[in-house]
Design a protein around this motif. Structure first.
Motif, PDB file in Angstrom:
ATOM      1  N   VAL A 183       5.104  -0.004  -4.829  1.00  0.00           N
ATOM      2  CA  VAL A 183       3.965  -0.864  -4.530  1.00  0.00           C
ATOM      3  C   VAL A 183       4.086  -2.151  -5.336  1.00  0.00           C
ATOM      4  CG1 VAL A 183       1.463  -1.171  -4.798  1.00  0.00           C
ATOM      5  CG2 VAL A 183       2.357   0.977  -3.894  1.00  0.00           C
ATOM      6  N   PHE A 226       4.384   4.150   2.391  1.00  0.00           N
ATOM      7  CA  PHE A 226       5.576   4.806   1.839  1.00  0.00           C
ATOM      8  C   PHE A 226       6.340   5.631   2.879  1.00  0.00           C
ATOM      9  CE2 PHE A 226       5.039   4.907  -3.092  1.00  0.00           C
ATOM     10  CZ  PHE A 226       4.854   3.544  -3.084  1.00  0.00           C
ATOM     11  N   SER A 276       0.833  -1.204   0.000  1.00  0.00           N
ATOM     12  CA  SER A 276       0.000   0.000   0.000  1.00  0.00           C
ATOM     13  C   SER A 276       0.865   1.251   0.000  1.00  0.00           C
ATOM     14  CB  SER A 276      -0.911   0.009   1.231  1.00  0.00           C
ATOM     15  OG  SER A 276      -1.528   1.263   1.400  1.00  0.00           O
ATOM     16  N   GLN A 277       0.452   2.226  -0.784  1.00  0.00           N
ATOM     17  CA  GLN A 277       1.182   3.497  -0.828  1.00  0.00           C
ATOM     18  C   GLN A 277       1.126   4.216   0.515  1.00  0.00           C
ATOM     19  OE1 GLN A 277       0.353   5.474  -4.458  1.00  0.00           O
ATOM     20  NE2 GLN A 277       1.713   7.207  -4.071  1.00  0.00           N
ATOM     21  N   ASP A 278       0.163   3.834   1.363  1.00  0.00           N
ATOM     22  CA  ASP A 278       0.071   4.434   2.690  1.00  0.00           C
ATOM     23  C   ASP A 278       1.320   4.153   3.524  1.00  0.00           C
ATOM     24  OD1 ASP A 278      -2.457   5.200   1.945  1.00  0.00           O
ATOM     25  OD2 ASP A 278      -3.488   3.629   3.084  1.00  0.00           O
TER      26      ASP A 278
END
Length: 304
Positions: free
Chosen positions: A50, A38, A34-36
């Motif tokens: 991702v 990063f 998930s880009q969350d």
């Protein structure tokens, strides 16, 4: 000599510890689902990508520059997700690749009735997660032979470290002292996982390596030691037979073995956290035990 560039498939708890230990100026990239996530990867010095089971053009470009590949993604019913997605890229499109490290588990050995075992022991994993891990190990080993690159299989015991330890569980009220006669577990501090990875990568070592501490111990003893260190009362002992446990937690107690780290020590590696007391003492002394909010998602035995 080609500049070293590392890529981690599955840059979670262990991967971030590995990246944080990197020499200055060395490049580490890694994936998350998930880009969350990063920001947490970037905070550890990892260039984030991702990976959802398919290789993006950006990942392919990064792999083409990679000299050392670390795989920490768990296999599923469909096999190893990295091999499924990247086998062709690894075989044909990674001209600089020198070494592969695969993070596995001592669960592949199955139950040995509390006996001491090392890397020469027979693997007899239970059906399910551990069997899939052993199949993934064999597949990575076969790929290494195919492309003539060393593959290091790191069989890890129960992982703990900052944010994932008995202190945290005592503080948040989730610590338990489950007692099962003669039951012991090995553990491994995440710092030693990172150190072992760097050691094996720098030596381009291949083979199977148990990455685990020197002192398998009953889980209730670890909780009691942490409670004494904190100056709090330990939770009461609970007989295993009457404890309310998830099927996964109960399955861990179905295996009993004492795992030796013979192979990596034979190469000259020294573990910094060779037993739970040394590790807990260190984390308590420097205040690192709380970590940075990492939750304990994988192994029920980490409470010990």
């Amino acid at each position: 000599m080609t500049e070293q560039t590392f890529f981690i498939f599955g840059a979670g708890y262990s991967g971030k510890a590995f990246a944080q230990m990197r020499p200055q100026g060395l490049s580490v990239a890694g994936t998350t689902r998930s880009q969350d996530k990063f920001p947490t990867l970037e905070a550890a010095g990892i260039e984030p990508f991702v990976f959802d089971g398919h290789l993006t053009p950006e990942i392919r470009a990064q792999l083409a520059r990679t000299t050392h590949l670390v795989v920490s993604a768990a296999p599923g019913d469909d096999g190893d997700p990295v091999l499924n997605a990247a086998r062709e890229a690894i075989t044909h499109d990674m001209p600089l690749l020198r070494w592969i490290g695969y993070l596995s588990t001592v669960g592949v050995y199955g139950d040995h009735g509390g006996a001491w075992i090392d890397e020469t022991a027979t693997c007899r994993p239970k059906p399910g997660r551990s069997t899939m891990r052993l199949e993934a190990e064999l597949a990575w080993h076969a790929l290494g032979e195919q492309i003539a690159r060393p593959v290091a299989i790191l069989r890890l015991s129960g992982i703990y470290g900052p944010g994932r330890n008995a202190f945290v569980n005592l503080e948040n009220g989730t610590a338990k002292r489950l007692v099962k006669k003669d039951q012991v577990f090995n553990r491994i501090h995440v710092q030693d996982i990172a150190s072992a990875l760097w050691f094996l990568a720098e030596g381009d070592y291949g083979g199977v390596f148990n990455v685990t501490d020197d002192e398998p111990a009953p889980p209730q003893d670890v909780v009691a030691y942490a409670a004494e260190k904190m100056g709090v009362a330990p939770p009461p002992e609970t007989p295993f037979e009457t404890a309310q446990l998830s099927p996964m937690a109960r399955s861990f107690y179905g295996e009993n073995k004492r795992v030796a780290n013979t192979a990596i020590k034979a190469l000259g590696f020294a573990f910094g956290m060779s037993n739970y007391r040394k590790a807990l003492d260190s984390m308590w002394a420097d205040g690192s035990w709380r970590g940075e909010g990492e939750s304990d998602r994988r192994s029920p035995i980490r409470q010990g």
